[in-house]
Write a protein that holds these residues in place. Structure first.
Motif, PDB file in Angstrom:
ATOM      1  N   THR A   2       0.833  -1.201   0.000  1.00 21.13           N
ATOM      2  CA  THR A   2       0.000   0.000   0.000  1.00 21.13           C
ATOM      3  C   THR A   2       0.870   1.256   0.000  1.00 21.13           C
ATOM      4  O   THR A   2       2.071   1.193   0.250  1.00 21.13           O
ATOM      5  CB  THR A   2      -0.901   0.032   1.247  1.00 21.13           C
ATOM      6  OG1 THR A   2      -0.076   0.193   2.388  1.00 21.13           O
ATOM      7  CG2 THR A   2      -1.743  -1.222   1.352  1.00 21.13           C
ATOM      8  N   ILE A   3       0.240   2.385  -0.276  1.00 26.17           N
ATOM      9  CA  ILE A   3       0.960   3.666  -0.243  1.00 26.17           C
ATOM     10  C   ILE A   3       1.509   3.910   1.154  1.00 26.17           C
ATOM     11  O   ILE A   3       2.647   4.356   1.319  1.00 26.17           O
ATOM     12  CB  ILE A   3       0.044   4.820  -0.700  1.00 26.17           C
ATOM     13  CG1 ILE A   3      -0.272   4.652  -2.183  1.00 26.17           C
ATOM     14  CG2 ILE A   3       0.686   6.165  -0.427  1.00 26.17           C
ATOM     15  CD1 ILE A   3      -1.220   5.681  -2.743  1.00 26.17           C
ATOM     16  N   ALA A   4       0.732   3.574   2.177  1.00 24.88           N
ATOM     17  CA  ALA A   4       1.189   3.749   3.558  1.00 24.88           C
ATOM     18  C   ALA A   4       2.421   2.885   3.824  1.00 24.88           C
ATOM     19  O   ALA A   4       3.371   3.309   4.492  1.00 24.88           O
ATOM     20  CB  ALA A   4       0.082   3.420   4.536  1.00 24.88           C
ATOM     21  N   VAL A   6       4.634   1.852   1.545  1.00 22.58           N
ATOM     22  CA  VAL A   6       5.761   2.441   0.809  1.00 22.58           C
ATOM     23  C   VAL A   6       6.312   3.634   1.577  1.00 22.58           C
ATOM     24  O   VAL A   6       7.526   3.799   1.723  1.00 22.58           O
ATOM     25  CB  VAL A   6       5.330   2.840  -0.615  1.00 22.58           C
ATOM     26  CG1 VAL A   6       6.406   3.664  -1.303  1.00 22.58           C
ATOM     27  CG2 VAL A   6       4.986   1.607  -1.427  1.00 22.58           C
ATOM     28  N   LEU A   7       5.427   4.493   2.085  1.00 20.95           N
ATOM     29  CA  LEU A   7       5.866   5.665   2.846  1.00 20.95           C
ATOM     30  C   LEU A   7       6.594   5.251   4.129  1.00 20.95           C
ATOM     31  O   LEU A   7       7.610   5.846   4.494  1.00 20.95           O
ATOM     32  CB  LEU A   7       4.687   6.573   3.160  1.00 20.95           C
ATOM     33  CG  LEU A   7       4.075   7.314   1.976  1.00 20.95           C
ATOM     34  CD1 LEU A   7       2.830   8.080   2.409  1.00 20.95           C
ATOM     35  CD2 LEU A   7       5.084   8.239   1.334  1.00 20.95           C
TER      36      LEU A   7
END
Length: 163
Positions: A2-4, A6-7
């Motif tokens: 998810t983007i979370a 990756v961040l």
């Protein structure tokens, strides 16, 4: 992922990089005129922490004087500066490495250092400005245990204004 995710992974990577850089490099402020014309009072230099066997004659290094003792008198790391306190601690010196283990002792230092060659674990350090430098010409050897690192580059001068 998810983007979370990756961040979060990117944040961990940046934190790891920052941790590595803080352990590998330190900023030191030059106090005094012993390294003029190479470095002047107020210059800030980036120092790469290195093992003593990773130094070369002619490099500018940061080291401390003294006889190594367990828990000896000098710090092995430079603490974070406090407000109003210069970021350089008193025993550290910025000098040029003129002879390392196995190198011949320069003739000019034979009065202080009677050896013909520099013994293991020792260095001879001098300031570029002989008239203003207190160094191996007076104190003899610097001990490898008290070598902080090699000056990589001058970063700035305290109080200097950008051009």
């Amino acid at each position: 992922m998810t983007i979370a995710g990756v961040l979060a992974a990117g944040g961990l990577a940046l934190a790891g990089l920052a941790w590595w850089a803080r352990r590998r490099f330190v900023m030191v402020t030059v106090l005094g005129e012993s390294m003029v014309p190479t470095l002047a009072h107020g210059d800030r230099v980036l120092v790469r922490r290195v093992r003593p066997d990773r130094t070369r004659t002619g490099e500018v290094v940061v080291a401390a004087w003294g006889t190594p003792e367990p828990g000896g008198p000098f710090p092995f790391t430079i603490a974070e500066p406090e407000p109003g306190v210069p970021p350089t601690l008193a025993p550290w010196v910025v000098k040029r490495l003129v002879a390392g283990p196995g190198d011949p002792v320069p003739e000019a230092m034979r009065a202080v250092v009677p050896d013909e060659t520099v013994p293991a674990g020792r260095f001879l350090l001098i300031g570029d400005n002989a008239s203003a430098s207190t160094d191996s010409r007076q104190f003899g050897y610097a001990h490898a245990e008290y070598l902080l690192g090699v000056v990589v580059r001058r970063s700035s001068r305290i109080g200097a204004r950008p051009a």
